[in-house]
Scaffold this active site. Structure first.
Site, PDB file in Angstrom:
ATOM      1  N   LYS A 114       0.828  -1.205   0.000  1.00 24.43           N
ATOM      2  CA  LYS A 114       0.000   0.000   0.000  1.00 24.43           C
ATOM      3  C   LYS A 114       0.863   1.257   0.000  1.00 24.43           C
ATOM      4  O   LYS A 114       0.618   2.190  -0.778  1.00 24.43           O
ATOM      5  CB  LYS A 114      -0.936   0.003   1.208  1.00 24.43           C
ATOM      6  CG  LYS A 114      -1.891   1.195   1.234  1.00 24.43           C
ATOM      7  CD  LYS A 114      -2.834   1.127   2.418  1.00 24.43           C
ATOM      8  CE  LYS A 114      -2.134   1.512   3.697  1.00 24.43           C
ATOM      9  NZ  LYS A 114      -3.058   1.657   4.836  1.00 24.43           N
TER      10      LYS A 114
ATOM     11  N   ASP B 117      -6.727   1.320   0.880  1.00 21.56           N
ATOM     12  CA  ASP B 117      -6.809   1.451   2.331  1.00 21.56           C
ATOM     13  C   ASP B 117      -8.217   1.064   2.769  1.00 21.56           C
ATOM     14  O   ASP B 117      -9.006   0.531   1.982  1.00 21.56           O
ATOM     15  CB  ASP B 117      -6.449   2.871   2.769  1.00 21.56           C
ATOM     16  CG  ASP B 117      -7.493   3.909   2.337  1.00 21.56           C
ATOM     17  OD1 ASP B 117      -8.407   3.560   1.552  1.00 21.56           O
ATOM     18  OD2 ASP B 117      -7.393   5.058   2.791  1.00 21.56           O
TER      19      ASP B 117
END
Length: 210
Positions: free
Chosen positions: A120, A138
């Site tokens: 991420k 997220d």
């Protein structure tokens, strides 16, 4: 959810926010990398307060190492997991100098080899600092992708892969930011604000509040 709906969803999100970007404050790829490292289990507002003083005294890997782990902690101790984050920052700065001449690498594998940098974080840096059409999933994006039906998936990687396949290419560069902003301010976790949602008629959420 079909391709025509998805295209219209992103057309509307673009109309709402033509030039979206991260809400983390940064000036260089290095500052963005550090800010994203600090953002795990923390709010962007909290990170920005910490980095305002941190970056004023240490905005390069060399300066961060000179500040030292305890020096970094003094600036970031209001953020969750600050001790482990400070260790990651120190180790990352060492590797940036040893392997990359002090520069943030633009390749996923090199980024993910840095301490504390997962997929991420790498996606955020590649997208925001270097203009690569990646999508960092997220909690907001995971919720919006599943709730709306844009790209449902049982885990973050499945959602990321789905979005990369299904978001129209013209919108892929900024899709990450549009979906985060939408999840943060409109399609909220506990009580989505469907009454002010620009895509409410296209969304496939069965429990819409309108």
């Amino acid at each position: 959810m079909n391709d025509a709906k998805r295209r219209e969803i992103f057309r509307r999100l673009q109309a709402e926010t033509p030039q979206p970007t991260t809400e983390l404050n940064y000036r260089t790829p290095f500052e963005l990398l550090i800010a994203v490292l600090l953002s795990a289990q923390a709010t962007d507002v909290g990170v920005n307060k910490a980095t305002a003083t941190l970056f004023a005294v240490a905005s390069t890997p060399e300066a961060m190492l000179a500040l030292g782990e305890e020096g970094v902690i003094r600036h970031i101790q209001t953020i969750g997991l600050y001790r482990s984050k400070a260790r990651h920052i120190m180790a990352t700065c060492h590797l940036l100098l040893e392997r990359h001449g002090g520069e943030v690498p633009q390749e996923r594998a090199a980024l993910e080899a840095l301490p504390g940098v997962g997929r991420k974080t790498a996606n955020v840096v590649l997208n925001t600092a270097f203009g690569q059409p990646t999508i960092a999933v997220d909690t907001h994006i995971f919720r919006v992708a599943n709730r709306t039906g844009i790209a449902p998936g049982k885990d973050v990687r499945a959602v990321e892969d789905g979005l990369m396949r299904k978001v129209p290419k013209a919108y892929r560069q900024d899709a990450h930011h549009w979906l985060i902003l939408h999840g943060r301010y409109v399609c909220k976790a506990r009580k989505p604000l469907c009454g002010r949602c620009p895509i409410v008629d296209l969304c496939e959420f069965s429990a819409k509040t309108v």
